[in-house]
Design an enzyme around this catalytic site. Structure first.
Site, PDB file in Angstrom:
ATOM      1  N   ILE A  18       0.823  -1.201   0.000  1.00 52.10           N
ATOM      2  CA  ILE A  18       0.000   0.000   0.000  1.00 52.10           C
ATOM      3  C   ILE A  18       0.861   1.256   0.000  1.00 52.10           C
ATOM      4  CG2 ILE A  18      -1.644   1.339   1.383  1.00 52.10           C
ATOM      5  CD1 ILE A  18      -2.832  -1.405   2.270  1.00 52.10           C
ATOM      6  N   TYR A 154      -1.870  -6.715  16.908  1.00 50.21           N
ATOM      7  CA  TYR A 154      -1.989  -5.860  15.725  1.00 50.21           C
ATOM      8  C   TYR A 154      -3.318  -5.111  15.738  1.00 50.21           C
ATOM      9  CZ  TYR A 154      -2.401  -4.539  10.803  1.00 50.21           C
ATOM     10  OH  TYR A 154      -2.578  -3.844   9.639  1.00 50.21           O
TER      11      TYR A 154
END
Length: 253
Positions: A18, A154
């Site tokens: 990304i 996460y």
């Protein structure tokens, strides 16, 4: 004429996935983009790829967002460039799978150090350089709002990112600075593939993840980058403190 002509942007974690797609998209639209990564060979390759697409509108700075000295050197280079900053895409991040009983202090410190502290201090150190009307784009995750087993550390860091986006938008509004969060769904990146126990297991893992997406496939980094461009440009001028989900319907359906 591009949407970002004469703008200066920073994209952290821009060597693959990304971050690389977003940096390339911003550069193609006219911005001069500073890109970072921890590993110089991969950073050099990313810079070369962006130059192929957008010419010389890119500067690579080897930098680890979890290290204050690296961040200081990064922002010194941007300051020396002499045009301030118009766009910050705080994208650097990562994580690994671990059940609750497998979480270690080292794992917690490492993931929070990059995803949380790295984002905080990237944005903090950018503040003196931000031009009027600057935009900040944070990279969130659909994991912030779901309960994926073995991904709690996460997910917690990405929940923090969402909270930062709201609070910083309120804090910086008087300066005319907008803060928004891009929320990718499962995306076909090296980072996602690396969650597999071995490279041979990666296709099976990616296929399993894709089967849970309403659109029936993984997203592509370029699709996320298109939404980053929207948040970075004047097209989103009346938007701050918000989220854009580019998730194939994962959190919507």
């Amino acid at each position: 004429m591009g949407q970002l002509d004469n703008k200066v942007a920073l994209v952290t974690g821009a060597t693959t996935g990304i971050g690389l797609a977003s940096a390339k998209r911003l550069a193609v639209e006219g911005a001069h983009v500073f890109v970072t990564g921890r590993r110089k060979p991969e950073l050099d390759a990313a810079v070369a790829e962006i130059r192929t697409a957008a010419g010389d509108r890119v500067t690579g700075v080897a930098s680890d967002v979890s290290k204050h000295d690296d961040l200081d050197a990064l922002f010194a280079a941007i300051e020396q460039f002499g045009r301030g900053l118009d766009i910050v895409h705080a994208n650097a991040g990562g994580g690994e799978l671990a059940a609750l009983e497998e979480i270690t202090p080292q794992m917690l410190d490492h993931t929070f150090g990059i995803n949380v502290a790295g984002t905080v201090f990237t944005v903090q150190k950018a503040l003196p350089l931000l031009n009027a009307g600057a935009t900040i784009v944070l990279t969130g995750s659909t994991s912030a709002t779901d309960g994926t087993p073995n991904f709690s550390v996460y997910a917690a860091t990405k929940a923090a990112i969402r909270s930062f986006g709201r609070t910083w938008a309120a804090e910086l509004a008087q300066r005319g600075i907008r803060v928004n969060t891009i929320v990718p769904g499962p995306t076909n990146t090296p980072g996602l593939a690396q969650l597999a126990p071995t490279p041979e297991d990666a296709p099976g893992l990616l296929g399993m993840i894709a089967s849970g997406v309403p659109l029936g496939r993984l997203g592509e980094p370029d699709e996320i980058a298109n939404a980053v461009l929207f948040l970075a440009s004047s097209q989103s001028s009346f938007m701050t403190g918000g989220e854009i989900f580019v998730d194939g319907g994962v959190r919507q359906i």
